[in-house]
Design an enzyme around this catalytic site. Structure first.
Site, PDB file in Angstrom:
ATOM      1  N   GLU A 109       0.798  -1.238   0.000  1.00  0.00           N
ATOM      2  CA  GLU A 109       0.000   0.000   0.000  1.00  0.00           C
ATOM      3  C   GLU A 109       0.829   1.287   0.000  1.00  0.00           C
ATOM      4  OE1 GLU A 109      -2.755  -0.245   3.269  1.00  0.00           O
ATOM      5  OE2 GLU A 109      -3.680  -2.083   2.537  1.00  0.00           O
ATOM      6  N   ASN A 155       2.090  -5.277  -3.155  1.00  0.00           N
ATOM      7  CA  ASN A 155       0.710  -5.585  -2.762  1.00  0.00           C
ATOM      8  C   ASN A 155      -0.079  -4.292  -2.562  1.00  0.00           C
ATOM      9  OD1 ASN A 155      -1.188  -7.702  -1.923  1.00  0.00           O
ATOM     10  ND2 ASN A 155      -1.034  -6.833   0.135  1.00  0.00           N
ATOM     11  N   HIS A 169     -10.401  -6.431  -1.062  1.00  0.00           N
ATOM     12  CA  HIS A 169     -11.386  -6.313   0.023  1.00  0.00           C
ATOM     13  C   HIS A 169     -12.606  -5.622  -0.591  1.00  0.00           C
ATOM     14  CE1 HIS A 169      -8.662  -7.537   3.188  1.00  0.00           C
ATOM     15  NE2 HIS A 169      -7.756  -6.714   2.719  1.00  0.00           N
ATOM     16  N   GLU A 223      -6.068 -10.753  -0.695  1.00  0.00           N
ATOM     17  CA  GLU A 223      -6.799 -10.506   0.561  1.00  0.00           C
ATOM     18  C   GLU A 223      -8.310 -10.487   0.334  1.00  0.00           C
ATOM     19  OE1 GLU A 223      -5.154  -7.200   2.785  1.00  0.00           O
ATOM     20  OE2 GLU A 223      -3.099  -7.746   2.238  1.00  0.00           O
ATOM     21  N   ASP A 269     -12.039 -10.627   0.416  1.00  0.00           N
ATOM     22  CA  ASP A 269     -13.213 -10.864   1.255  1.00  0.00           C
ATOM     23  C   ASP A 269     -14.330  -9.970   0.723  1.00  0.00           C
ATOM     24  OD1 ASP A 269     -12.399  -8.381   2.385  1.00  0.00           O
ATOM     25  OD2 ASP A 269     -11.742  -9.282   4.265  1.00  0.00           O
TER      26      ASP A 269
HETATM   27  C1  XIL Z   1      -5.238  -6.352   8.960  1.00  0.00           C
HETATM   28  C2  XIL Z   1      -5.430  -7.572   9.849  1.00  0.00           C
HETATM   29  O1  XIL Z   1      -6.438  -8.384   9.271  1.00  0.00           O
HETATM   30  C3  XIL Z   1      -5.800  -7.183  11.251  1.00  0.00           C
HETATM   31  O2  XIL Z   1      -5.774  -8.310  12.088  1.00  0.00           O
HETATM   32  C4  XIL Z   1      -4.841  -6.120  11.782  1.00  0.00           C
HETATM   33  O3  XIL Z   1      -5.279  -5.657  13.006  1.00  0.00           O
HETATM   34  C5  XIL Z   1      -4.704  -4.950  10.827  1.00  0.00           C
HETATM   35  O4  XIL Z   1      -4.334  -5.442   9.546  1.00  0.00           O
HETATM   36  N1  XIL Z   1      -4.516  -4.638   4.187  1.00  0.00           N
HETATM   37  C6  XIL Z   1      -3.452  -5.448   4.532  1.00  0.00           C
HETATM   38  C7  XIL Z   1      -3.531  -6.312   5.731  1.00  0.00           C
HETATM   39  O5  XIL Z   1      -2.465  -5.519   3.778  1.00  0.00           O
HETATM   40  O6  XIL Z   1      -2.297  -6.478   6.370  1.00  0.00           O
HETATM   41  C8  XIL Z   1      -4.556  -5.806   6.725  1.00  0.00           C
HETATM   42  O7  XIL Z   1      -4.695  -6.783   7.742  1.00  0.00           O
HETATM   43  C9  XIL Z   1      -5.873  -5.518   6.040  1.00  0.00           C
HETATM   44  C10 XIL Z   1      -5.704  -4.463   4.988  1.00  0.00           C
END
Ligand code: XIL
Length: 332
Positions: free
Chosen positions: A126, A174, A210, A239, A241
């Protein structure tokens, strides 16, 4: 899912929490359904570097041990990020020279510890904002490792250190919200093209995915995967969801939402499978019992994953399985 993915020649993964590995239902579902895992937090700075002078590998090692015992691959996450850093680092007021040494040492130490066990790393996470401009961070410009105002130069440095630390590992950039065609995904594309042209070591792009709108521009996602892989890098869905709105009691607002959610999961799996350079599909957790969505949305959204809180398959599980079973060469 795991058997179907093996047959399709794709990795199907999930983020995992080491504290849950001792729960039988969690561990059983995990090893049955997935051929790849990634520590959700266990390899982040705030876990590994609780103190400046020590490395705590034990949570990450637990994940690696479980994976090894079950023939599962491990993806590493993440080496450079503006967030999830320990207080001593974020508030340390270090000079660029000191930060540069800290980061180089962190990358070298962590990657060497896991060399041969972690096959791919999110080297940088990010780094861009929604306009595709560089995001402020301790690594970039606050005060940065010495390349403030020089665009992607600090990422380039991190990738070079990563290649040096473990020449066998695949190195990924990423990013969130750069999965469809937009300013951010254009900026990612430009950066990867520039890195490939100049021989900066990068092997892949992670698209987080996400999804919080029950809505996805599938054609845009497909076009983006196609243009990235055409540069000669892999794409991993990292990631995934798909959260749905919940009422204050934590129940579904609309009973149709789980069907809509399943269709989105289907589209993402299909989009990945249709391009051979898209080599992994990973969800951010796998059971609604453990998901970051609850806390990040303050309870207003949830039920984002393919298994419910009792580890039972939801409609999304069935659509993922169908697409994995259809594989890469299905007629479209
Ligand atoms: C999130 C985790 O799921 C949580 O447990 C933590 O508190 C914060 O981070 N993008 C990412 C991940 O690259 O590392 C993040 O994960 C969610 C957003």
């Amino acid at each position: 899912m795991r058997k179907a993915a093996d047959r399709a020649g794709v990795l199907v993964g999930t983020a995992v929490r080491p504290a849950q590995l001792s729960e039988v239902a969690y561990a059983t579902s995990l090893s049955r359904e997935f051929n790849m895992v990634e520590p959700e937090d266990a390899m982040k700075w705030w876990v590994v570097r609780r103190n400046q002078d020590t490395f705590d590998f034990s949570p990450g090692d637990e994940v690696v041990r479980f994976a090894h015992a079950h023939g599962i691959k491990v993806r590493g996450h993440c080496l450079v990020w503006a967030r999830d850093n320990p207080e001593w680092l974020a508030q340390g007021h270090f000079t660029p020279a000191k930060l540069s040494r800290l980061l180089h040492n962190h990358i070298a130490h962590l990657m060497k510890h896991y060399a041969g066990q972690v096959f791919a790393w999110d080297v940088v996470n990010e780094a861009l904002d929604e306009n595709g401009d560089m995001r402020d961070s301790i690594w970039y410009n606050r005060p940065g490792i010495g390349f403030a105002g020089k665009g992607t130069r600090y990422l380039e440095q991190a990738f070079r250190w990563a290649r040096e630390a473990d020449p066998q590992a695949l190195l990924f950039y990423n990013e969130a919200e750069g999965e469809e065609l937009n300013r951010k995904s254009d900026a990612i594309y430009d950066m990867v093209r520039d890195f490939k042209r100049r021989g900066v070591p990068i092997d892949g792009v992670g698209l987080q995915l996400h999804i919080s709108k029950l809505d996805l521009d599938v054609a845009g996602l497909e076009a983006n995967i196609a243009r990235l892989t055409a540069l000669g890098v892999q794409v991993h869905i990292t990631e995934l969801d798909v959260s749905v709105p919940l009422n204050p009691e934590g129940e579904l607002v609309s009973k149709d939402d789980l069907t809509r959610q399943a269709q989105i999961y289907r589209s993402v799996v299909r989009a990945c499978l249709q391009t051979s350079g898209c080599t992994a599909i990973q969800t951010w957790g796998f059971t609604d019992k453990y998901s970051w969505i609850g806390s990040s949305s303050h309870g207003s959204r949830g039920m984002a994953l393919p298994l419910d809180r009792a580890y039972q398959p939801k409609p999304a599980y069935e659509t993922i399985l169908e697409e994995l079973t259809a594989g890469r060469n299905r007629k479209r």
